[in-house]
Motif scaffolding. Structure first.
Motif, PDB file in Angstrom:
ATOM      1  N   THR A 103      39.565   8.701 -60.607  1.00  0.00           N
ATOM      2  CA  THR A 103      38.285   8.174 -60.122  1.00  0.00           C
ATOM      3  C   THR A 103      38.469   6.791 -59.520  1.00  0.00           C
ATOM      4  OG1 THR A 103      37.294   9.280 -62.016  1.00  0.00           O
ATOM      5  CG2 THR A 103      35.876   7.776 -60.800  1.00  0.00           C
ATOM      6  N   GLN A 104      39.178   5.928 -60.265  1.00  0.00           N
ATOM      7  CA  GLN A 104      39.380   4.562 -59.775  1.00  0.00           C
ATOM      8  C   GLN A 104      40.188   4.551 -58.483  1.00  0.00           C
ATOM      9  OE1 GLN A 104      40.528   3.359 -63.848  1.00  0.00           O
ATOM     10  NE2 GLN A 104      39.620   1.402 -63.307  1.00  0.00           N
ATOM     11  N   LEU A 108      42.346  -4.199 -53.732  1.00  0.00           N
ATOM     12  CA  LEU A 108      43.008  -2.919 -53.940  1.00  0.00           C
ATOM     13  C   LEU A 108      44.140  -3.055 -54.945  1.00  0.00           C
ATOM     14  CD1 LEU A 108      43.509   0.026 -53.289  1.00  0.00           C
ATOM     15  CD2 LEU A 108      44.848  -0.686 -51.311  1.00  0.00           C
ATOM     16  N   GLY A 134      38.960   3.977 -50.894  1.00  0.00           N
ATOM     17  CA  GLY A 134      37.899   4.316 -49.956  1.00  0.00           C
ATOM     18  C   GLY A 134      37.816   5.821 -49.721  1.00  0.00           C
ATOM     19  N   GLY A 135      38.228   6.599 -50.694  1.00  0.00           N
ATOM     20  CA  GLY A 135      38.090   8.053 -50.592  1.00  0.00           C
ATOM     21  C   GLY A 135      39.307   8.758 -50.040  1.00  0.00           C
ATOM     22  N   TYR A 144      40.317   6.905 -56.263  1.00  0.00           N
ATOM     23  CA  TYR A 144      39.455   7.417 -55.202  1.00  0.00           C
ATOM     24  C   TYR A 144      38.569   6.299 -54.665  1.00  0.00           C
ATOM     25  CZ  TYR A 144      35.690  10.166 -53.037  1.00  0.00           C
ATOM     26  OH  TYR A 144      34.769  10.676 -52.171  1.00  0.00           O
ATOM     27  N   GLU A 145      37.979   5.550 -55.587  1.00  0.00           N
ATOM     28  CA  GLU A 145      37.101   4.454 -55.155  1.00  0.00           C
ATOM     29  C   GLU A 145      37.879   3.364 -54.442  1.00  0.00           C
ATOM     30  OE1 GLU A 145      34.849   3.100 -58.510  1.00  0.00           O
ATOM     31  OE2 GLU A 145      34.208   5.143 -58.975  1.00  0.00           O
ATOM     32  N   LEU A 146      39.029   2.977 -55.035  1.00  0.00           N
ATOM     33  CA  LEU A 146      39.808   1.880 -54.467  1.00  0.00           C
ATOM     34  C   LEU A 146      40.350   2.216 -53.082  1.00  0.00           C
ATOM     35  CD1 LEU A 146      41.716   0.861 -57.700  1.00  0.00           C
ATOM     36  CD2 LEU A 146      40.188  -0.644 -56.399  1.00  0.00           C
ATOM     37  N   LEU A 202      49.413   5.762 -50.755  1.00  0.00           N
ATOM     38  CA  LEU A 202      48.393   5.082 -49.951  1.00  0.00           C
ATOM     39  C   LEU A 202      48.998   4.544 -48.662  1.00  0.00           C
ATOM     40  CD1 LEU A 202      46.283   3.200 -52.667  1.00  0.00           C
ATOM     41  CD2 LEU A 202      45.759   5.344 -51.503  1.00  0.00           C
ATOM     42  N   LEU A 204      51.398   5.429 -56.405  1.00  0.00           N
ATOM     43  CA  LEU A 204      50.102   5.327 -55.741  1.00  0.00           C
ATOM     44  C   LEU A 204      50.202   4.500 -54.465  1.00  0.00           C
ATOM     45  CD1 LEU A 204      47.138   5.956 -55.902  1.00  0.00           C
ATOM     46  CD2 LEU A 204      48.366   6.745 -57.910  1.00  0.00           C
ATOM     47  N   MET A 245      28.747   6.784 -56.441  1.00  0.00           N
ATOM     48  CA  MET A 245      30.058   6.209 -56.161  1.00  0.00           C
ATOM     49  C   MET A 245      30.028   5.511 -54.810  1.00  0.00           C
ATOM     50  SD  MET A 245      33.460   8.387 -56.826  1.00  0.00           S
ATOM     51  CE  MET A 245      32.808   9.236 -58.236  1.00  0.00           C
ATOM     52  N   LEU A 275      31.843   3.887 -51.694  1.00  0.00           N
ATOM     53  CA  LEU A 275      33.140   3.816 -51.050  1.00  0.00           C
ATOM     54  C   LEU A 275      33.087   2.827 -49.915  1.00  0.00           C
ATOM     55  CD1 LEU A 275      34.098   7.590 -50.863  1.00  0.00           C
ATOM     56  CD2 LEU A 275      34.789   5.871 -52.510  1.00  0.00           C
ATOM     57  N   LYS A 276      33.964   1.841 -49.947  1.00  0.00           N
ATOM     58  CA  LYS A 276      34.008   0.891 -48.842  1.00  0.00           C
ATOM     59  C   LYS A 276      35.425   0.391 -48.685  1.00  0.00           C
ATOM     60  CE  LYS A 276      32.444  -2.768 -51.964  1.00  0.00           C
ATOM     61  NZ  LYS A 276      33.369  -3.766 -52.181  1.00  0.00           N
ATOM     62  N   PHE A 301      41.512   7.558 -64.162  1.00  0.00           N
ATOM     63  CA  PHE A 301      42.443   6.918 -63.236  1.00  0.00           C
ATOM     64  C   PHE A 301      42.230   7.461 -61.819  1.00  0.00           C
ATOM     65  CE2 PHE A 301      46.720   6.925 -61.220  1.00  0.00           C
ATOM     66  CZ  PHE A 301      46.877   5.548 -61.135  1.00  0.00           C
ATOM     67  N   ARG A 344      38.402  -1.902 -48.933  1.00  0.00           N
ATOM     68  CA  ARG A 344      38.740  -2.950 -49.897  1.00  0.00           C
ATOM     69  C   ARG A 344      39.685  -3.950 -49.254  1.00  0.00           C
ATOM     70  NH1 ARG A 344      36.288  -1.717 -55.113  1.00  0.00           N
ATOM     71  NH2 ARG A 344      35.530   0.374 -54.728  1.00  0.00           N
ATOM     72  N   PHE A 359      35.945  14.299 -54.047  1.00  0.00           N
ATOM     73  CA  PHE A 359      35.842  13.899 -55.439  1.00  0.00           C
ATOM     74  C   PHE A 359      34.392  13.601 -55.815  1.00  0.00           C
ATOM     75  CE2 PHE A 359      36.584  11.284 -59.216  1.00  0.00           C
ATOM     76  CZ  PHE A 359      37.597  12.003 -59.831  1.00  0.00           C
ATOM     77  N   ASP A 360      33.601  13.180 -54.812  1.00  0.00           N
ATOM     78  CA  ASP A 360      32.205  12.843 -55.094  1.00  0.00           C
ATOM     79  C   ASP A 360      31.350  14.080 -55.386  1.00  0.00           C
ATOM     80  OD1 ASP A 360      32.720  13.629 -52.525  1.00  0.00           O
ATOM     81  OD2 ASP A 360      31.200  12.339 -51.605  1.00  0.00           O
TER      82      ASP A 360
END
Lengths: 451, 75, 296
Positions: free
Chosen positions: C90-91, A11, C97-98, C93-95, C273, C269, A1, A3-4, C88, A6, C134-135
């Motif tokens: 997962t996405q 986003l 940046g954790g 979390y990635e979007l 955020l 969300l 995974m 992580l950076k 959802f 966005r 989450f990772d």
């Protein structure tokens, strides 16, 4: 995974996409949900009864279908389907009308002399004559009328089963099987299809394959294709196989418009001839010199493209479909079918007019009759269903919604088929309608309920 | 168009085509109309079954819509 | 659990069905004069809300979440709906940046946002942080393996998800205007014939009567922030939003953030955020180009 950081656009778009993906499965769960959205649902039962009647004392039938659909939740769906038909009356033999009466054996008959005056007969009110010669059934077509073999009485029972389920996140697989049984015909088929959803289920691509095995065992045996009708050389039963494939695309075009496009191909081989159909043999003046059993090629490949649409216009719904097909027998066909549903009152009542237009060109080996002396074609058929014709349907349906998804409806339709070639320049045939129009009428009752 | 703008545009395209909401389609919460029972492509399977059976036995063409017709000695 | 659904007529063509779910007062506004229909839709909404609550509650031993949380590292196969929720998460979390992490719930064991001044022990926070991330879990649909000691919590998206689902369920059956409101998180399909819905957002001030009134017709709206859930340390007020990197509350965040977006889930969300951005909350929402109202 990975992580950076966005960018804002990244986003926002990503979030929109993720939300879509999450809510799509809930939107799709909506269709027939009860209180438990993804759980097991009640049995949905559809039952229909149909009365079908053709003009001029041809076919008449009573049909019934019951389908049961069980949704176990999460899109695991079992479908069962049973059908029963009881058919009586007769269909055109392929022989053309004549100025004189014509006498034929029914399929169960042995040998009989055709077109030679009168055996022991009696005349019915409809103008046809039926005779019972010990065990041999014989029928006579009155002068100028289309020979109809009215000895038919058959029953068909059929059942099929289907199962569909998700396969991973966006895929679905479905398998099905079908069996049907008539006195002279048995059929078994199986199909499998795979589909995948794209773009939040706005697009679905599907691929499917099917195979069918049939056994033809006509009453009295299989006539030798192309042989003299009076000789009645019989063979044993024969088989036929059909394999087919289809590519399908379903696309949501707008909030109120969904469309489906299918490309289909199928290939049949084996006994494709109709054992009960014959072809008139005429001399150069148009006088009947005999009859031959029809003879069709032992293979056929068909292709078609179909487009179906559902468009909501206010509270009404338009169902419009188009189909174009070709085959290597030379039959090109086009169909346009339109239904428009008006929801009345508080959506409890609806009426739905239906119009359909169909046209086809004749098979390469279709002949209204063949001429003798001369070399008879290897393949020949005078079956009106292989002729060039146009057909129109006009229908009307009315339905009442009861509680929940329950519904009853009644449908009546009229159908007319008009052949393009109906006369001949041969002197012996002048003034005769060689391929009269077929008219039929249906009345259907439907009942849908949950259990 | 700067390189950055191009990247954003490409990314937007990729995301749109990848994860959802193709420009042709609709958002999940806009499925109200399509969710109506009569908007199903085969809303009345019994009508379809009878029609396909009748046309299969009276015309040279059949099918196209799905698996239908067939399994009948009438043609 | 109180399983009553009550119906109230608010206007000639407006009924309100109320019930309690997910510890929140829930209300569904239905633009119809038909009382029986409104009650039927109300029951349908409540059943769906309770279904989601039961399925994803951390407190019920039979829930899907409990099954995952008590799996001790073993792979658990989940159904389609749960799979899309995990997908959802997962996405998100990635979007983010954790920073949005559905495994961060265990941090609550250290923090009690009851207005007190009791500070948690830093070693306790660090011990809990080792169980967050989450990772660290393995998600290969439809199987999830969650290491022992870690916990999933859909509390941050469950209510918004329920709002969107209920709206979807109702619009399939009813063509009039609908507003679904679960404890301030809401979604509507369209404005009633009489004009847009008027939504009041409680100001996190002492004067509870003061409300901000917003016009709203369709899409989703969600609020993050809670007047009563904070902690005060050396005069510094910390909200209840925790930063998963430090295990400490985010500082400088607005008291409440309200966002309007296409759906309630998306709005929720974005609001969460934004809270995680602290001082930059307004700037973040401005960049996102969404309608928002921040109260500090």
């Amino acid at each position: 995974m990975q992580l950076k950081k966005r960018s804002p656009a990244e986003l926002r778009l990503g979030l929109m996409a993720a939300t879509c993906a999450l809510l799509v499965q809930s939107a799709h769960g909506q269709e027939a949900t009860d209180t438990t959205a993804d759980g097991e649902k009640p049995l949905q039962i559809d039952a229909g009864a149909l009365y079908y009647k053709e003009n001029a004392g041809r076919i008449q039938s009573y049909d019934a279908i019951v389908t049961v659909r069980k949704d176990f939740g999460d899109e695991y769906i079992l479908g069962l389907n049973a059908a029963y038909d009881s058919l009586s009356g007769g269909s055109p033999t392929g022989a053309i009308p004549n100025r004189a009466a014509q006498t034929f054996a029914t399929p169960s008959g042995t040998s009989v002399k055709a077109a030679t005056g009168a055996p022991v007969t009696y005349t019915t009110a409809s103008g046809r004559t039926v005779a019972q010669l010990s065990k041999v059934s014989v029928y006579t077509a009155a002068p100028g009328t289309l020979p109809i073999d009215s000895g038919f009485h058959d029953q068909r029972v059929a059942g099929d089963i289907s199962w569909s389920q998700p396969l991973g996140q966006n895929n679905k697989i479905a398998v099905g099987g079908h069996l049907s049984h008539e006195e002279d015909f048995r059929s078994a088929s199986a199909n499998v299809s795979f589909s995948r959803d794209f773009y939040s289920k706005n697009t679905t691509l599907g691929i499917s394959a099917s195979t069918e095995f049939d056994n033809v065992n006509p009453v009295g045996g299989i006539p030798l294709a192309g042989s003299d009708y009076t000789k009645l050389q019989k063979g044993s039963d024969r088989t036929k196989q059909v394999t087919g494939g289809q590519l399908g695309l379903t696309q949501v075009l707008a909030r109120n418009w969904i469309t489906q496009v299918n490309i289909s191909y199928d290939s049949s081989s084996g006994y494709l001839t109709d054992p009960y159909k014959i072809v008139s043999v005429l001399d150069s003046k148009g006088a009947i010199t005999g009859y031959r059993f029809e003879s069709r090629p032992e293979s056929r490949a068909r292709r078609s493209i179909y487009m179906g649409n559902k468009v909501a216009i206010g509270s009404s719904v338009l169902d419009l479909s188009l189909r174009h097909g070709t085959d290597d027998w030379g039959i090109n066909n086009d169909t346009i079918d339109a239904r428009y549903r008006f929801n009345l009152g508080s959506d409890d009542l609806y009426i739905e007019p239906h119009l359909r237009y169909y046209q086809q060109s004749a098979a390469d080996f279709y002949h209204l009759y063949v001429s003798s002396p001369g070399v008879l074609p290897t393949y020949m058929s005078a079956d009106p269903r292989l002729a060039a014709f146009t057909a129109r349907t006009i229908g009307f349906k009315i339905g009442v919604k009861l509680q929940d998804q329950d519904e009853v409806s009644v449908r009546v339709e009229a159908y007319q088929q008009d052949a393009k070639v109906r006369s001949s320049t041969l002197t012996g045939l002048s003034g005769l309608d060689l391929n009269p129009s077929l008219q039929s009428f249906i009345c259907q009752l439907n009942w849908r309920f949950s259990y | 168009m700067s390189l950055q703008q191009l990247r954003t545009a490409l990314l937007a395209l990729a995301l749109i085509s990848l994860a959802g909401c193709s420009s042709l389609g609709i958002k999940p919460w806009e499925r109200d109309v399509l969710a109506r029972q009569e908007m199903a492509l085969d809303a009345y399977p019994i009508d379809t079954a009878f029609d396909e059976h009748i046309y299969f036995s009276k015309e040279a063409a059949s099918g196209g819509r799905g698996f239908g017709g067939g399994g009948c000695g009438c043609n | 659990m109180n399983r009553d659904v009550s119906l109230e007529r608010r206007a000639v063509k407006l009924h309100a069905a109320s019930f309690t779910a997910m510890s929140s007062p829930c209300e569904v506004l239905i633009e119809t004069a038909d009382e029986a229909l409104a009650l039927q839709l109300g029951h349908l909404s409540a059943a769906e809300a309770w279904r989601i609550e039961t399925k994803y509650s951390r407190y019920l031993p039979d829930s899907v979440i409990s099954r995952i949380n008590n799996s001790h590292g073993a792979a658990v196969e989940v159904d389609t709906e749960t799979a899309s929720l995990i997908g959802f998460a997962t996405q998100c979390y990635e979007l983010s940046g954790g920073s949005f992490d559905v495994t961060s719930g265990v941090l609550r064991k250290a923090w009690r946002f009851d207005g007190s001044k009791a500070l948690p022990d830093q070693s306790h926070i660090e011990q809990l942080l080792s169980r967050v991330g989450f990772d660290k879990l393995d998600w290969s649909p439809p199987h999830i393996s969650l290491p022992t000691g870690m916990e999933l919590d859909f509390g941050g998206i469950g209510k918004e998800y329920a709002v969107d689902r209920v709206l979807g369920l109702l619009t399939a059956r009813f063509e009039g205007a609908l507003l679904v409101n679960f404890g301030g998180d809401l979604a509507a399909n369209k404005a009633p014939a009489t004009g847009p819905w008027c939504v009041g957002v409680e100001r996190p001030d002492t004067d509870k009567q003061a409300r901000m009134l917003l016009d709203f017709s369709r899409g989703g709206m969600a609020t993050s922030g809670d007047t009563h859930r904070y902690i005060e340390i050396d005069g510094q007020r910390y909200g209840h939003i925790l930063d998963v990197r430090t295990g400490w509350p985010v500082t400088g965040a607005p008291r409440s953030v309200t966002v309007a977006a296409g759906s309630c889930v998306e709005a929720g969300l974005l609001a969460t955020l934004a809270m995680l951005q602290g001082e930059q909350a307004e700037g973040f929402l401005g960049e996102q180009g969404v309608q928002h109202w921040c109260l500090r």
